[in-house]
Write a protein that holds these residues in place. Structure first.
Motif: not given
Length: 58
Positions: A1-12
């Protein structure tokens, strides 16, 4: 599970979601469109990304 900001989404992670052409740009455009449609979008909004792993395939 990853908790992040929308703008931090990664290509992977966008690739792993497997939608559209699997690019980060596609992920950003489609998810921004969705959140704007429900009236709740901001680049710094917090999102939860959950990964699943197949451990047995019958």
């Amino acid at each position: 599970m990853h908790l992040m900001q929308f703008s931090e989404m990664t290509e992977e992670l966008a690739w792993k979601e497997g939608e559209g052409d699997r690019s980060l740009l596609h992920w950003q455009l489609e998810h921004q469109r969705f959140f704007e449609k429900i009236g709740d979008f901001s680049p710094d909004m917090e999102i939860v990304v959950i990964e699943f792993k197949v451990i047995e395939n019958s």
